[in-house]
Design a protein around this motif. Structure first.
Motif, PDB file in Angstrom:
ATOM      1  N   ASN A   1      -4.248  -0.327   0.828  1.00 32.35           N
ATOM      2  CA  ASN A   1      -4.127  -0.169  -0.614  1.00 32.35           C
ATOM      3  C   ASN A   1      -2.731  -0.533  -1.107  1.00 32.35           C
ATOM      4  OD1 ASN A   1      -6.799   1.177  -1.620  1.00 32.35           O
ATOM      5  ND2 ASN A   1      -6.304   2.181   0.312  1.00 32.35           N
ATOM      6  N   ASP A   2      -1.699   0.009  -0.466  1.00 29.42           N
ATOM      7  CA  ASP A   2      -0.340  -0.441  -0.753  1.00 29.42           C
ATOM      8  C   ASP A   2      -0.030  -1.755  -0.052  1.00 29.42           C
ATOM      9  OD1 ASP A   2       0.509   1.638  -2.433  1.00 29.42           O
ATOM     10  OD2 ASP A   2       1.007   2.922  -0.735  1.00 29.42           O
ATOM     11  N   CYS A   3      -0.579  -1.930   1.120  1.00 28.94           N
ATOM     12  CA  CYS A   3      -0.321  -3.124   1.935  1.00 28.94           C
ATOM     13  C   CYS A   3      -1.631  -3.552   2.591  1.00 28.94           C
ATOM     14  CB  CYS A   3       0.727  -2.828   3.021  1.00 28.94           C
ATOM     15  SG  CYS A   3       2.228  -2.032   2.406  1.00 28.94           S
ATOM     16  N   PRO A   4      -1.851  -4.853   2.775  1.00 27.00           N
ATOM     17  CA  PRO A   4      -3.122  -5.336   3.305  1.00 27.00           C
ATOM     18  C   PRO A   4      -3.203  -5.245   4.826  1.00 27.00           C
ATOM     19  CG  PRO A   4      -1.697  -7.183   2.812  1.00 27.00           C
ATOM     20  CD  PRO A   4      -0.958  -5.960   2.388  1.00 27.00           C
ATOM     21  N   ARG A   5      -4.333  -5.651   5.344  1.00 26.13           N
ATOM     22  CA  ARG A   5      -4.511  -5.767   6.798  1.00 26.13           C
ATOM     23  C   ARG A   5      -3.424  -6.647   7.416  1.00 26.13           C
ATOM     24  NH1 ARG A   5     -10.737  -7.060   8.518  1.00 26.13           N
ATOM     25  NH2 ARG A   5     -11.401  -4.913   8.888  1.00 26.13           N
ATOM     26  N   HIS A   6      -3.137  -6.370   8.662  1.00 26.26           N
ATOM     27  CA  HIS A   6      -2.174  -7.147   9.449  1.00 26.26           C
ATOM     28  C   HIS A   6      -0.729  -6.950   8.983  1.00 26.26           C
ATOM     29  CE1 HIS A   6      -5.647  -9.070  11.237  1.00 26.26           C
ATOM     30  NE2 HIS A   6      -6.054  -9.508  10.054  1.00 26.26           N
ATOM     31  N   ALA A   7      -0.486  -5.975   8.113  1.00 28.42           N
ATOM     32  CA  ALA A   7       0.893  -5.705   7.695  1.00 28.42           C
ATOM     33  C   ALA A   7       1.649  -5.021   8.832  1.00 28.42           C
ATOM     34  CB  ALA A   7       0.913  -4.828   6.449  1.00 28.42           C
ATOM     35  N   TYR A   8       2.946  -5.271   8.861  1.00 27.60           N
ATOM     36  CA  TYR A   8       3.850  -4.618   9.806  1.00 27.60           C
ATOM     37  C   TYR A   8       4.612  -3.540   9.040  1.00 27.60           C
ATOM     38  CZ  TYR A   8       7.900  -4.007  12.926  1.00 27.60           C
ATOM     39  OH  TYR A   8       8.883  -3.485  13.737  1.00 27.60           O
ATOM     40  N   TYR A   9       4.707  -2.346   9.624  1.00 30.14           N
ATOM     41  CA  TYR A   9       5.356  -1.231   8.934  1.00 30.14           C
ATOM     42  C   TYR A   9       6.684  -0.883   9.606  1.00 30.14           C
ATOM     43  CZ  TYR A   9       0.961  -0.624   6.451  1.00 30.14           C
ATOM     44  OH  TYR A   9      -0.141  -0.828   5.661  1.00 30.14           O
ATOM     45  N   MET A  10       7.648  -0.530   8.782  1.00 28.37           N
ATOM     46  CA  MET A  10       8.988  -0.201   9.261  1.00 28.37           C
ATOM     47  C   MET A  10       9.374   1.183   8.741  1.00 28.37           C
ATOM     48  SD  MET A  10      12.500  -2.409   8.633  1.00 28.37           S
ATOM     49  CE  MET A  10      11.805  -3.875   9.433  1.00 28.37           C
ATOM     50  N   ASP A  11       9.852   2.042   9.644  1.00 24.52           N
ATOM     51  CA  ASP A  11      10.315   3.369   9.263  1.00 24.52           C
ATOM     52  C   ASP A  11      11.759   3.311   8.783  1.00 24.52           C
ATOM     53  OD1 ASP A  11       7.888   4.278  10.174  1.00 24.52           O
ATOM     54  OD2 ASP A  11       8.661   5.092  12.064  1.00 24.52           O
ATOM     55  N   GLY A  12      12.114   4.220   7.900  1.00 26.58           N
ATOM     56  CA  GLY A  12      13.509   4.419   7.526  1.00 26.58           C
ATOM     57  C   GLY A  12      14.061   5.609   8.288  1.00 26.58           C
ATOM     58  N   VAL A  13      15.248   5.476   8.830  1.00 20.09           N
ATOM     59  CA  VAL A  13      15.907   6.573   9.536  1.00 20.09           C
ATOM     60  C   VAL A  13      17.257   6.809   8.860  1.00 20.09           C
ATOM     61  CG1 VAL A  13      16.748   7.447  11.748  1.00 20.09           C
ATOM     62  CG2 VAL A  13      14.763   5.921  11.686  1.00 20.09           C
ATOM     63  N   PHE A  14      17.401   7.976   8.248  1.00 17.59           N
ATOM     64  CA  PHE A  14      18.589   8.280   7.456  1.00 17.59           C
ATOM     65  C   PHE A  14      19.233   9.577   7.948  1.00 17.59           C
ATOM     66  CE2 PHE A  14      15.563   6.405   4.183  1.00 17.59           C
ATOM     67  CZ  PHE A  14      16.016   5.112   4.389  1.00 17.59           C
ATOM     68  N   ALA A  15      20.449   9.806   7.507  1.00 17.87           N
ATOM     69  CA  ALA A  15      21.151  11.052   7.812  1.00 17.87           C
ATOM     70  C   ALA A  15      21.031  11.989   6.618  1.00 17.87           C
ATOM     71  CB  ALA A  15      22.623  10.779   8.123  1.00 17.87           C
ATOM     72  N   SER A  16      20.627  13.230   6.870  1.00 20.46           N
ATOM     73  CA  SER A  16      20.555  14.227   5.806  1.00 20.46           C
ATOM     74  C   SER A  16      21.956  14.747   5.504  1.00 20.46           C
ATOM     75  CB  SER A  16      19.640  15.380   6.220  1.00 20.46           C
ATOM     76  OG  SER A  16      20.182  16.055   7.345  1.00 20.46           O
ATOM     77  N   ALA A  17      22.069  15.645   4.524  1.00 17.71           N
ATOM     78  CA  ALA A  17      23.377  16.157   4.115  1.00 17.71           C
ATOM     79  C   ALA A  17      24.089  16.879   5.251  1.00 17.71           C
ATOM     80  CB  ALA A  17      23.214  17.096   2.921  1.00 17.71           C
ATOM     81  N   ASP A  18      23.312  17.475   6.178  1.00 19.78           N
ATOM     82  CA  ASP A  18      23.932  18.187   7.302  1.00 19.78           C
ATOM     83  C   ASP A  18      24.057  17.317   8.553  1.00 19.78           C
ATOM     84  OD1 ASP A  18      21.334  17.986   8.141  1.00 19.78           O
ATOM     85  OD2 ASP A  18      20.926  20.136   8.152  1.00 19.78           O
ATOM     86  N   GLY A  19      23.765  16.009   8.407  1.00 19.47           N
ATOM     87  CA  GLY A  19      23.957  15.080   9.515  1.00 19.47           C
ATOM     88  C   GLY A  19      22.756  14.882  10.403  1.00 19.47           C
ATOM     89  N   ARG A  20      21.711  15.662  10.200  1.00 20.56           N
ATOM     90  CA  ARG A  20      20.523  15.500  11.033  1.00 20.56           C
ATOM     91  C   ARG A  20      19.710  14.277  10.602  1.00 20.56           C
ATOM     92  NH1 ARG A  20      17.746  21.334  10.795  1.00 20.56           N
ATOM     93  NH2 ARG A  20      18.307  21.042   8.600  1.00 20.56           N
TER      94      ARG A  20
END
Length: 559
Positions: free
Chosen positions: A219-238
């Motif tokens: 629905n947001d992306c069609p078949r055969h799409a590749y997905y990428m995660d975001g990895v961020f630092a929270s305010a406490d560094g985790r």
């Protein structure tokens, strides 16, 4: 940006206040249905000096998950999050009813859909050999004749960098060093006590990456799409993981890359056509009530299209009116009555893009190419007038401040003066504006001072690693003293320098009933297109599609 702790503190202080709770009870709201959200406060003078201010407004979620359509109008709490105390409570709307929940639930599993709802059969693009792109080391995207680095970012959402395209000789040539959404400015047009401050800087205050939710497959992306995660630092560094934050996919919607046919009467039987297949990198940010869809679309002919889509919910204002015939003074309305007791307030959206172009290298120049009307001399031609293109290279930042004008048609080129085509033209790219809007606020209006990057649609600045965020590095309660407009006022030299192109994409939004209870997506875009970058059409050698190349499919039923 605000942290989760800041927002949580503002809510805790509000919900523990006796005066606030009395107002909620007086309005007949069950505390189990109470939803409160902390919008940013902007900057409106010395009274806020030395305080970190968050405003809190509330809604009723009784009988609906779409609480945005049920505002508790006129109740606003101003909180100092450092001192953990209330600065002010505004409670002016007790006579305004909370809009009903009827027809506000937008979930597929809950909504009673009419038999007249438009339906289409499911469809998808099949790729029997799989996608044509690869993603190496989690971030390097290679597709057709393009290669670029793609990175999730907590503030910008996603960043495209080191974008290069392959020339006919196999060499990869630089197009763009880095491109991203730098700021998203949303001022609302209502001077009331509970509305005047609503002038959000969504990237700098909340983060487009921080508010990016997981994309929905098919629905947001069609078949055969590749997905990428975001990895961020929270305010406490985790570390915080935003799963499926970006998707990459190929798009074919029946568009044509190029074509030509000859009329048979001339003795030629020629029909040539090539399909247009593109590559899209997409993310969507849910910044409170609004959802913003960002697409970077790459074409094999070298064009890059950047598109922004707006959907989600309106920010609405409660009103005693149920019908326009009940309104005594239409001049008091700051928007459209979109449902009973609900006003969709007029507002703007401005997205400023940071485009660090590196056309065949870092040192580039900017030129405005005007179309100018010329008149013929007496007896020269049956024509009275014609158009000529006149090119002017910008020397300093002031020369490159552009307000788009329909009756001053121009092209805007970024080019490398040291790199020439086979015919001697400087290699370059041009920015092609699409539908756009300009801010109409007074230049000394506090929201406009903070959002002064909207004073022009195009700016060019020399590259400076401290100048990436059009609204300033620290946006929350900023005074507008660290914006693109402030930097550019120095009028620095930009000819044959490492320069950054800035483009602001704007929307004026006058809400209508069709925007209730959730908006159909409205989009606008702009393009970066090669100009004398290639020696000829770079997709002349594209292969046509033949029936034998496609999978054998049959419909599930006959007609």
């Amino acid at each position: 940006m605000f942290t989760v702790d800041d927002l949580t503190t503002a809510l805790q202080v509000t919900l523990s206040d006796l005066e606030f709770n009395k107002s909620i009870i007086a309005r007949g709201v069950d505390f189990n249905d109470l939803i409160c959200a902390p919008p940013s406060s902007g900057w409106f003078g010395a009274d806020e000096e030395g305080k970190r201010i968050v405003k809190v407004e509330c809604f009723s979620s009784q009988n609906t998950p779409n609480f945005y359509m049920r505002p508790i109008e006129g109740l606003t709490v101003t909180v100092d999050v450092d001192r953990k105390e209330i600065v002010k409570i505004t409670d002016t709307g007790r006579g305004i009813p909370i809009p009903k929940a009827t027809n506000t639930d937008y979930r597929y599993t809950s909504s009673p859909f009419s038999d007249m709802t438009p339906l289409t059969n499911p469809m998808s693009m099949e790729q029997p050999k799989g996608p044509s792109f690869t993603v190496e080391n989690g971030h390097i995207v290679k597709w057709a004749n393009w290669v670029f680095h793609l990175k999730p970012d907590i503030r910008a959402g996603m960043i495209i960098s080191q974008a290069k395209i392959r020339a006919e000789n196999g060499e990869y040539r630089s197009v763009m060093y880095k491109g991203f959404a730098s700021e998203l400015f949303v001022p609302y047009m209502d001077p009331d006590e509970s509305w005047y401050f609503k002038s959000y800087m969504d990237a700098g205050e909340f983060g487009l990456g921080a508010t990016a939710m997981a994309l929905l497959e098919l629905n947001d992306c069609p078949r055969h799409a590749y997905y990428m995660d975001g990895v961020f630092a929270s305010a406490d560094g985790r570390p915080v993981i935003q799963p499926n934050m970006i998707c990459i996919f190929e798009r074919y919607s029946g568009d044509i890359g190029w074509r030509h046919s000859e009329i048979p009467v001339l003795g030629f039987d020629i029909r040539e056509s090539r399909p247009k297949v593109t590559l899209v990198a997409r993310m969507a940010a849910s910044v409170g009530n609004y959802d913003y869809i960002f697409d970077w679309e790459f074409q094999t002919d070298g064009l890059i299209r950047i598109k922004v889509g707006l959907t989600g919910m309106l920010m609405v204002k409660g009103t005693p009116y149920e019908n326009i015939y009940n309104i005594f003074n239409a001049n008091d309305m700051t928007g459209t009555l979109v449902s009973e007791n609900v006003i969709g307030v007029v507002h703007d959206h401005f997205v400023s893009f940071h485009l660090d172009m590196d056309i065949d290298g870092a040192n580039n120049s900017f030129a405005k190419v005007n179309l100018v009307k010329e008149n013929t001399l007496p007896g020269q031609s049956p024509r009275r007038s014609y158009l000529k293109a006149k090119r002017k290279v910008a020397k300093t930042e002031n020369d490159a401040k552009i307000k788009l004008k329909l009756y001053d048609p121009s092209e805007f080129h970024v080019f490398n003066p040291s790199k020439r085509s086979r015919l001697g033209n400087p290699t370059g790219y041009k920015i092609i504006p699409g539908g756009n809007a300009a801010s109409l606020l007074d230049l000394d209006d506090p929201p406009q001072i903070r959002g002064a990057f909207t004073n022009n649609q195009i700016w060019v600045t020399p590259h400076n690693k401290t100048e990436e965020w059009a609204g300033g590095l620290l946006v929350s309660q900023s005074k507008g003293d660290d914006t693109l407009a402030v930097w550019s006022a120095r009028n620095r030299e930009i000819e044959n320098k490492d320069i950054v192109l800035w483009y602001t994409l704007g929307f004026h939004h006058i809400p209508c009933q069709e925007d209730f209870p959730v908006m159909p997506t409205v989009s606008s875009s702009f393009e970066l297109k090669p100009v004398n970058f290639f020696d000829r059409n770079p997709i002349m050698g594209a292969t046509p599609t033949f029936q034998k190349d496609l999978p054998v499919c049959s419909a599930s039923r006959s007609y």
